[in-house]
Design a protein around this motif. Sequence first.
Motif, PDB file in Angstrom:
ATOM      1  N   VAL A 182       0.855  -1.191   0.000  1.00  0.00           N
ATOM      2  CA  VAL A 182       0.000   0.000   0.000  1.00  0.00           C
ATOM      3  C   VAL A 182       0.887   1.235   0.000  1.00  0.00           C
ATOM      4  O   VAL A 182       1.836   1.333   0.787  1.00  0.00           O
ATOM      5  N   LEU A 183       0.599   2.157  -0.889  1.00  0.00           N
ATOM      6  CA  LEU A 183       1.299   3.433  -0.945  1.00  0.00           C
ATOM      7  C   LEU A 183       0.329   4.530  -0.526  1.00  0.00           C
ATOM      8  O   LEU A 183      -0.759   4.662  -1.097  1.00  0.00           O
ATOM      9  N   THR A 184       0.697   5.301   0.486  1.00  0.00           N
ATOM     10  CA  THR A 184      -0.115   6.424   0.932  1.00  0.00           C
ATOM     11  C   THR A 184       0.603   7.716   0.563  1.00  0.00           C
ATOM     12  O   THR A 184       1.784   7.707   0.215  1.00  0.00           O
ATOM     13  N   LEU A 185      -0.110   8.833   0.668  1.00  0.00           N
ATOM     14  CA  LEU A 185       0.495  10.118   0.349  1.00  0.00           C
ATOM     15  C   LEU A 185       0.852  10.910   1.603  1.00  0.00           C
ATOM     16  O   LEU A 185       1.313  12.054   1.503  1.00  0.00           O
ATOM     17  N   ALA A 186       0.648  10.312   2.768  1.00  0.00           N
ATOM     18  CA  ALA A 186       1.051  10.934   4.024  1.00  0.00           C
ATOM     19  C   ALA A 186       1.404   9.835   5.016  1.00  0.00           C
ATOM     20  O   ALA A 186       0.748   8.783   5.041  1.00  0.00           O
ATOM     21  N   ALA A 203       4.967   5.686   2.621  1.00  0.00           N
ATOM     22  CA  ALA A 203       4.403   6.974   2.227  1.00  0.00           C
ATOM     23  C   ALA A 203       5.175   7.516   1.030  1.00  0.00           C
ATOM     24  O   ALA A 203       6.402   7.404   0.962  1.00  0.00           O
ATOM     25  N   LEU A 204       4.442   8.103   0.087  1.00  0.00           N
ATOM     26  CA  LEU A 204       5.034   8.634  -1.139  1.00  0.00           C
ATOM     27  C   LEU A 204       5.208  10.148  -1.039  1.00  0.00           C
ATOM     28  O   LEU A 204       4.215  10.877  -1.056  1.00  0.00           O
ATOM     29  N   PRO A 205       6.424  10.643  -0.950  1.00  0.00           N
ATOM     30  CA  PRO A 205       6.609  12.092  -1.117  1.00  0.00           C
ATOM     31  C   PRO A 205       6.332  12.449  -2.575  1.00  0.00           C
ATOM     32  O   PRO A 205       6.725  11.714  -3.472  1.00  0.00           O
ATOM     33  N   LEU A 206       5.649  13.554  -2.820  1.00  0.00           N
ATOM     34  CA  LEU A 206       5.260  13.894  -4.179  1.00  0.00           C
ATOM     35  C   LEU A 206       5.905  15.191  -4.648  1.00  0.00           C
ATOM     36  O   LEU A 206       6.409  15.981  -3.850  1.00  0.00           O
ATOM     37  N   SER A 323      -1.765  21.299   7.147  1.00  0.00           N
ATOM     38  CA  SER A 323      -1.288  21.512   5.773  1.00  0.00           C
ATOM     39  C   SER A 323       0.059  20.851   5.521  1.00  0.00           C
ATOM     40  O   SER A 323       0.464  20.691   4.375  1.00  0.00           O
ATOM     41  N   LEU A 324       0.761  20.485   6.591  1.00  0.00           N
ATOM     42  CA  LEU A 324       2.095  19.913   6.446  1.00  0.00           C
ATOM     43  C   LEU A 324       2.093  18.390   6.517  1.00  0.00           C
ATOM     44  O   LEU A 324       3.170  17.784   6.532  1.00  0.00           O
ATOM     45  N   ARG A 325       0.916  17.771   6.558  1.00  0.00           N
ATOM     46  CA  ARG A 325       0.890  16.311   6.592  1.00  0.00           C
ATOM     47  C   ARG A 325       1.528  15.774   5.307  1.00  0.00           C
ATOM     48  O   ARG A 325       1.316  16.296   4.223  1.00  0.00           O
ATOM     49  N   GLY A 326       2.335  14.741   5.481  1.00  0.00           N
ATOM     50  CA  GLY A 326       3.024  14.167   4.337  1.00  0.00           C
ATOM     51  C   GLY A 326       4.269  14.914   3.924  1.00  0.00           C
ATOM     52  O   GLY A 326       4.923  14.542   2.950  1.00  0.00           O
ATOM     53  N   ILE A 327       4.646  15.961   4.654  1.00  0.00           N
ATOM     54  CA  ILE A 327       5.828  16.763   4.331  1.00  0.00           C
ATOM     55  C   ILE A 327       6.870  16.562   5.428  1.00  0.00           C
ATOM     56  O   ILE A 327       6.607  16.849   6.603  1.00  0.00           O
ATOM     57  N   ASP A 328       8.040  16.081   5.068  1.00  0.00           N
ATOM     58  CA  ASP A 328       9.080  15.826   6.057  1.00  0.00           C
ATOM     59  C   ASP A 328       9.979  17.033   6.306  1.00  0.00           C
ATOM     60  O   ASP A 328      10.635  17.114   7.345  1.00  0.00           O
ATOM     61  N   HIS A 329      10.033  17.942   5.339  1.00  0.00           N
ATOM     62  CA  HIS A 329      10.962  19.072   5.456  1.00  0.00           C
ATOM     63  C   HIS A 329      10.202  20.375   5.268  1.00  0.00           C
ATOM     64  O   HIS A 329       9.465  20.543   4.296  1.00  0.00           O
ATOM     65  N   ARG A 330      10.379  21.307   6.210  1.00  0.00           N
ATOM     66  CA  ARG A 330       9.734  22.616   6.129  1.00  0.00           C
ATOM     67  C   ARG A 330      10.789  23.688   5.903  1.00  0.00           C
ATOM     68  O   ARG A 330      11.750  23.794   6.670  1.00  0.00           O
ATOM     69  N   PRO A 331      10.657  24.496   4.841  1.00  0.00           N
ATOM     70  CA  PRO A 331      11.653  25.543   4.584  1.00  0.00           C
ATOM     71  C   PRO A 331      11.590  26.646   5.637  1.00  0.00           C
ATOM     72  O   PRO A 331      10.595  26.794   6.354  1.00  0.00           O
ATOM     73  N   VAL A 332      12.630  27.428   5.686  1.00  0.00           N
ATOM     74  CA  VAL A 332      12.755  28.433   6.743  1.00  0.00           C
ATOM     75  C   VAL A 332      11.746  29.567   6.589  1.00  0.00           C
ATOM     76  O   VAL A 332      11.459  30.276   7.564  1.00  0.00           O
ATOM     77  N   ASN A 333      11.189  29.751   5.395  1.00  0.00           N
ATOM     78  CA  ASN A 333      10.238  30.844   5.198  1.00  0.00           C
ATOM     79  C   ASN A 333       8.787  30.387   5.326  1.00  0.00           C
ATOM     80  O   ASN A 333       7.874  31.029   4.817  1.00  0.00           O
ATOM     81  N   CYS A 334       8.575  29.265   6.017  1.00  0.00           N
ATOM     82  CA  CYS A 334       7.227  28.781   6.323  1.00  0.00           C
ATOM     83  C   CYS A 334       6.987  28.886   7.829  1.00  0.00           C
ATOM     84  O   CYS A 334       7.734  28.312   8.626  1.00  0.00           O
TER      85      CYS A 334
END
Length: 390
Positions: A182-186, A203-206, A323-334
């Motif tokens: 199973v591949l999920t998006l988060a 989980a699939l990073p997109l 809004s950040l579900r499925g995101i492993d890296h957050r840029p400094v301007n977020c």
Amino acid sequence: MHLLFATSIVPDGALASGYEIANAAIIAALRRAGVRVTVIGFTWPGKPASDPQNTIVLGAVDVRTESASSLQKLAWVAKAMLSGLTFASVKLRVVTDSEVRAAVERAGPFDGYVLNSVQFAGAFERLFADRPSIFVAHNVEHRSAQENAAAAGGLLQRLLFRREARLLKALEERLCCRARFVLTLAEEDRSALGVAFDDRSAALPLVTCAGAPVQNEPRRIDCDAALIGTWTWQPNRIGLDWFLKKVVPHLRPDFRVRIAGGAPSGLTSAHPGVEFVGRVPDAQAFVRGAAVIPLISTSGSGVQLKTVETFELGLPSVATSHSLRGIDHRPVNCVVTDDPVAFAGALESAVADVRDVDGSAFHRRQVMALDAAIRLGLEKLGPVSQEVFA
């Protein structure tokens, strides 16, 4: 390896929705892994498949509830009740099982299925048990239906969403149980679907485009904040309602917010700076014209591709934690906050000091992780040939 990618709507090259963007990224990753991919499904009316040589089209359908007539909606509800199918799947029952089976056989010898989300797989569930499969869960659909039921304004709509949630939960359990992988998006969706084991899911990073976006010219900023989306989709609408009712009242009167995309009639805001602009010809140009991007998701599952795109473009953003579900890296301007007052303050601060970053590193990281997850799924699918699985 030859896989049949079974999906409700086949790619037409437009990438007009998050679903289509995700499909394009997944198909491209499968092909980078050396898989021959044949896509089977329906087209939007008047929009031919973008890759006809590798696509089997079952017909044209318009599955959008918001644009359907009252008579069509009643027909879908009646058909769903009589068939025991979900509302989403019954819209695709415009062809018979035998017609779909004949189309599958035209694909020639193939090794397995990629069942892309629940709609098509649920509409023709009995047809996909003869070969091994990978199930791609774009969302935890039964949870989205539960959230929609809680947010519904009328009793009938609430009851319909509750029915959808019950049927979707059982369908997702069956699809996950039958799938080799199973591949999920988060990441959190793996637990929600009961497959949070490394030998069962990943989980699939997109990404939203094949290559990292390249911006050769400075941005021309012509509004303070911009949002774009399909606001008729209930999880998106829930987030937009939160933004308009909870955040916008705390913005100064001259703060300019432009909202693009399909919106239900009657959607308004009393704030003088809020403008609904409808559909725009270039979504990327639209968001690049804003000083900051509000990422406002508060419900639903899967990944927010608007978040991915914002990070790829290196644009400043203020985001809810959802809004950040499925995101492993957050840029400094977020900036991340779920407090409406703090959200409004962060938007105004971002406008006062616009800080873009290079999004190419984020894009490269996503592609590498996406390809690794796809390879893992293909390994679990196994070195299969044309054997038949009962």
